[in-house]
Motif scaffolding. Structure first.
Motif, PDB file in Angstrom:
ATOM      1  N   TYR A  40      31.840  -1.406  24.792  1.00  0.00           N
ATOM      2  CA  TYR A  40      31.743  -2.855  24.696  1.00  0.00           C
ATOM      3  C   TYR A  40      33.059  -3.633  24.739  1.00  0.00           C
ATOM      4  O   TYR A  40      33.067  -4.825  24.470  1.00  0.00           O
ATOM      5  N   ASP A  41      34.152  -3.003  25.075  1.00  0.00           N
ATOM      6  CA  ASP A  41      35.437  -3.695  25.058  1.00  0.00           C
ATOM      7  C   ASP A  41      35.402  -4.962  25.916  1.00  0.00           C
ATOM      8  O   ASP A  41      35.850  -6.025  25.491  1.00  0.00           O
ATOM      9  N   ARG A  53      32.282  -7.594  24.811  1.00  0.00           N
ATOM     10  CA  ARG A  53      32.495  -8.440  23.631  1.00  0.00           C
ATOM     11  C   ARG A  53      33.314  -9.682  23.947  1.00  0.00           C
ATOM     12  O   ARG A  53      33.337 -10.640  23.164  1.00  0.00           O
ATOM     13  N   ARG A 100      26.406  -9.284  18.937  1.00  0.00           N
ATOM     14  CA  ARG A 100      27.840  -9.203  18.667  1.00  0.00           C
ATOM     15  C   ARG A 100      28.136  -8.233  17.527  1.00  0.00           C
ATOM     16  O   ARG A 100      29.086  -7.452  17.605  1.00  0.00           O
ATOM     17  N   VAL A 101      27.316  -8.293  16.489  1.00  0.00           N
ATOM     18  CA  VAL A 101      27.527  -7.398  15.343  1.00  0.00           C
ATOM     19  C   VAL A 101      27.301  -5.949  15.752  1.00  0.00           C
ATOM     20  O   VAL A 101      28.105  -5.062  15.437  1.00  0.00           O
ATOM     21  N   TYR A 149      30.181  -4.682  17.949  1.00  0.00           N
ATOM     22  CA  TYR A 149      31.425  -4.477  17.201  1.00  0.00           C
ATOM     23  C   TYR A 149      31.393  -3.142  16.459  1.00  0.00           C
ATOM     24  O   TYR A 149      32.341  -2.336  16.550  1.00  0.00           O
ATOM     25  N   ASP A 166      31.333   0.141  18.707  1.00  0.00           N
ATOM     26  CA  ASP A 166      32.662   0.564  19.157  1.00  0.00           C
ATOM     27  C   ASP A 166      33.523   1.040  17.991  1.00  0.00           C
ATOM     28  O   ASP A 166      34.237   2.046  18.094  1.00  0.00           O
ATOM     29  N   LYS A 167      33.464   0.321  16.875  1.00  0.00           N
ATOM     30  CA  LYS A 167      34.290   0.672  15.723  1.00  0.00           C
ATOM     31  C   LYS A 167      33.960   2.068  15.207  1.00  0.00           C
ATOM     32  O   LYS A 167      34.854   2.855  14.847  1.00  0.00           O
TER      33      LYS A 167
END
Length: 278
Positions: free
Chosen positions: A233-234, A237, A248-249, A252, A255-256
């Motif tokens: 998602y780099d 996003r 969005r959540v 994030y 990927d995190k």
């Protein structure tokens, strides 16, 4: 094409990525635009898949394609006359999006899926459709293994157990000495979420088994050399507030926490100094 008969007899599971590509192409064409998918929109039957494909689910499917598209383009820039082989690609339309006319493309899938591709998708002059079981390796004789070859397995290995995947990688290593491999994977936690989504679409039999938590450990066991490990998602996003809060959540944290990833490796086991994880 006859709109009533284009997809006659096609299993609903085949539409899942296609519905996602249409959805994102219409909403965010500056991020991702699939003209082949858009041309088929009027012919796709409605049903549970469309009803249960929310924004995040569509973005997840397309973000994977977006990352793989970029890896294919990068490979071709380094090997303009090489091979790109899509294994079990279904109705994937990467080659149309990449728009390359110098490399050789092979679409490998089971005979019934290849028949559907011939019916609903256009075929480039440098694109060959090959009927065959990707695990059986009979398809490999179509491909000139003396050329650099990128083998792409997108959205497929999740449905198989790891021992079968490791055996297939061993077979690919033997067949393609100049080969590189790109595949996507979800970690075991993400796999639980994905299985729930697939069941909601009415496809309870399409359960997923292969989860990848540690790419380095898997690469060591498979005897392949990691080049890249990328999150989904780099770039997605960067669409920011145009995406819903849930999307969005989820992006994030996916990927995190490394929930979903695309792995790029060399089959000869060598690694390079540009290994990275987004």
């Amino acid at each position: 094409m006859d709109g009533e008969k284009v997809f006659e007899g096609v299993p609903d599971t085949t539409y899942i990525p296609l519905v996602a590509r249409i959805y994102v192409s219409k909403r965010f064409p500056e991020y991702f635009c699939d003209k082949q998918a858009l041309a088929l929109e009027a012919h796709i039957p409605g049903g549970a898949i469309a009803a249960n494909s929310g924004e995040y689910e569509c973005m997840a499917s397309v973000a994977r394609s977006h990352v793989i598209d970029e890896m294919v383009r990068a490979f071709i820039s380094r090997n303009p006359k090489g091979n790109v082989v899509f294994l079990g690609g279904g109705l994937e339309t990467t080659w149309c999006r990449v728009g390359n006319d110098t490399a050789h493309c092979y679409q490998v899938d089971l005979p019934d899926i290849v028949a559907i591709r011939r019916r609903v998708l256009s075929q480039a002059a440098n694109e060959e459709l090959v009927e065959g079981d990707m695990f059986a390796m009979g398809w490999a004789w179509h491909v000139d293994a003396s050329l650099p070859t990128l083998l792409v397995v997108s959205g497929v290995w999740q449905y198989f157990h790891e021992d079968r995947i490791l055996q297939m990688i061993a077979d690919l290593k033997a067949a393609f000495p100049l080969g590189e491999l790109v595949f996507d994977a979800t970690d075991t936690k993400g796999l639980e979420f994905t299985n729930r989504y697939v069941e909601k679409t009415g496809n309870e039999a399409a359960r997923m088994y292969f989860g990848l938590d540690d790419p380095r450990d898997f690469a060591a066991r498979a005897g392949i050399g990691l080049l890249e490990v990328s999150g989904f998602y780099d770039d997605a996003r960067k669409l920011g507030w145009r995406l819903g809060l849930r999307t969005r959540v989820f992006m994030y944290f996916a990927d995190k926490w490394g929930r979903a990833k695309v792995v790029h490796a060399r089959l000869d086991g060598q690694t390079c100094d540009f290994l990275f994880t987004k």
